[in-house]
Write a protein that holds these residues in place. Structure first.
Motif, PDB file in Angstrom:
ATOM      1  N   VAL A 199       0.838  -1.203   0.000  1.00 38.26           N
ATOM      2  CA  VAL A 199       0.000   0.000   0.000  1.00 38.26           C
ATOM      3  C   VAL A 199       0.873   1.252   0.000  1.00 38.26           C
ATOM      4  N   SER A 200       1.943   1.230   0.782  1.00 42.70           N
ATOM      5  CA  SER A 200       2.833   2.397   0.828  1.00 42.70           C
ATOM      6  C   SER A 200       3.484   2.643  -0.530  1.00 42.70           C
ATOM      7  N   PHE A 201       3.905   1.564  -1.208  1.00 47.84           N
ATOM      8  CA  PHE A 201       4.519   1.727  -2.526  1.00 47.84           C
ATOM      9  C   PHE A 201       3.491   2.189  -3.561  1.00 47.84           C
ATOM     10  N   LEU A 202       2.250   1.716  -3.446  1.00 48.89           N
ATOM     11  CA  LEU A 202       1.221   2.156  -4.387  1.00 48.89           C
ATOM     12  C   LEU A 202       0.922   3.642  -4.204  1.00 48.89           C
ATOM     13  N   ILE A 203       0.763   4.060  -2.945  1.00 47.33           N
ATOM     14  CA  ILE A 203       0.519   5.493  -2.667  1.00 47.33           C
ATOM     15  C   ILE A 203       1.689   6.325  -3.169  1.00 47.33           C
ATOM     16  N   LEU A 204       2.915   5.856  -2.888  1.00 51.40           N
ATOM     17  CA  LEU A 204       4.107   6.565  -3.352  1.00 51.40           C
ATOM     18  C   LEU A 204       4.115   6.670  -4.873  1.00 51.40           C
ATOM     19  N   ASN A 205       3.794   5.566  -5.552  1.00 52.05           N
ATOM     20  CA  ASN A 205       3.765   5.536  -7.008  1.00 52.05           C
ATOM     21  C   ASN A 205       2.798   6.582  -7.555  1.00 52.05           C
ATOM     22  N   LEU A 206       1.586   6.624  -6.989  1.00 49.39           N
ATOM     23  CA  LEU A 206       0.567   7.544  -7.489  1.00 49.39           C
ATOM     24  C   LEU A 206       0.919   9.001  -7.178  1.00 49.39           C
ATOM     25  N   VAL A 207       1.377   9.255  -5.954  1.00 47.07           N
ATOM     26  CA  VAL A 207       1.724  10.625  -5.582  1.00 47.07           C
ATOM     27  C   VAL A 207       2.881  11.142  -6.436  1.00 47.07           C
ATOM     28  N   LEU A 208       3.950  10.341  -6.533  1.00 54.69           N
ATOM     29  CA  LEU A 208       5.100  10.766  -7.335  1.00 54.69           C
ATOM     30  C   LEU A 208       4.714  10.943  -8.797  1.00 54.69           C
ATOM     31  N   GLY A 209       3.893  10.017  -9.310  1.00 51.23           N
ATOM     32  CA  GLY A 209       3.487  10.096 -10.704  1.00 51.23           C
ATOM     33  C   GLY A 209       2.753  11.382 -11.022  1.00 51.23           C
TER      34      GLY A 209
END
Length: 359
Positions: free
Chosen positions: A92-102
């Motif tokens: 979940v942390s990596f998914l949130i990071l992926n979306l925010v950074l993207g």
């Protein structure tokens, strides 16, 4: 196929192989693919002579998908029950990071949305750019950004984690230690490594990959190959891809990505300076925040928690752990799960987001 085309194909593969083998000999992480990418990119930018068949991308995705599908063992799945919650927090942390950074990259750079999101995918450097190209993203830009992430995970984060641990210990906060140490013997690897099992894995991956491609959904070629081989591996323990096949796939993938970089595209690479800094900041913050969360919620040691949140690959993680004095192989298994899950599902999430946003 004319003589000129055959000549371009041979030159591209020879130049790519030379670049890949050189960086591998120099022990550069992911050297085969990076070396092939750089060598062929230089050839294409300077002469425009680099060429590979259009079906190369599909073939690479299928073989790479088969390898990822073979990465999980039955014993891994049996042990997953003991640390499902830490894995969920990590994903979940990596998914949130992926979306925010993207979305931040999209808002602050010339990159389009699909390229921005794929630049931030915490997947494999060998796989992500190929899938990104299939989704219509700027594959060379994704390759550069994934290389930065790889360098962070292997070359920067271990030093940072060790320094942070020493600093905290010096201030009276020693690492609480390892959680439920697991030995290498507990990760039982499949003994089925026959030619037949390799053939079966490639056939299943090819059929599934071609079906995925036929749907027209970007990235589904790779996802379908992973899932099909994963079922074959976990259900029948009859799937194996030798490292030599993976290495050949890395070389071809690097060559293919190199053919996508043109002189015009190279001129635009200066625009990646700010996105690169944003990517570094995001992954660094996630390493500290998620690492702290894993430690507080599930009793992992400080270094273990930060390694779980590190963007390095599973194979690299084993070496990094040894260097940092961490013996808990749960960390490696969690990284294997991350790699398989991210490459199977994150591109599809990106595809859905881009569809609804209309970008």
């Amino acid at each position: 196929m004319g003589d000129a085309v055959v000549g371009a194909l041979v030159v591209t593969l020879v130049v790519g192989a030379a670049g890949g083998l050189l960086l591998k000999r120099l022990k550069v992480p992911a050297g085969l693919m990076i070396g092939a990418f750089v060598a062929v990119a230089v050839l294409n930018v300077s002469t425009g002579f680099a060429w590979l068949p259009s079906g190369t991308r599909t073939g690479v995705q299928i073989v790479a998908g088969a390898f990822v599908g073979c990465s999980l063992e039955r014993s891994d799945v049996a042990r997953l029950r003991s640390f499902v919650k830490p894995i969920v927090v990590m994903l979940v942390s990596f998914l949130i990071l992926n979306l925010v950074l993207g979305f931040v990259l999209w808002a602050t750079s010339p990159l389009d949305l699909v390229t921005s999101l794929m630049c931030a995918v915490p997947g494999g450097i060998n796989d992500t750019p190929i899938v990104a190209a299939d989704m219509g993203a700027d594959a060379p830009a994704v390759t550069v950004m994934q290389l930065i992430r790889q360098v962070l995970g292997i070359g920067v984060f271990p030093v940072m984690i060790a320094a942070f641990d020493r600093l905290r210990t010096a201030h009276g906060h020693p690492d609480p230690g390892n959680r439920a140490l697991a030995s290498d013997a507990q990760r039982v690897k499949s003994k089925q490594k026959s030619i037949a099992s390799t053939f079966a894995a490639l056939v299943v991956a090819t059929l599934a990959g071609l079906l995925g491609k036929a749907t027209g959904v970007p990235g589904l070629t790779f996802t379908a190959s992973i899932l099909a081989v994963l079922v074959l591996k976990l259900g029948f323990d009859f799937a194996y891809i030798p490292k030599q096949v993976k290495k050949a796939c890395q070389l071809v993938a690097g060559c293919y990505l190199g053919t996508l970089l043109t002189a015009e595209g190279l001129a635009g690479m200066v625009d990646l300076a700010v996105p690169a800094l944003i990517l570094v900041a995001g992954y660094t913050l996630n390493c500290f925040a998620t690492g702290r969360l894993e430690s507080r919620l599930f009793g992992y040691g400080r270094k273990e928690g930060m390694l779980i949140a590190s963007p390095a690959g599973a194979s690299d993680m084993a070496l990094i752990m040894d260097d940092l004095g961490v013996q808990n192989t749960d960390v490696v298994i969690m990284q294997v799960v991350r790699a398989a899950f991210v490459m199977a599902f994150f591109p599809q999430i990106v595809n859905l987001i881009c569809h609804f946003v209309g970008a």
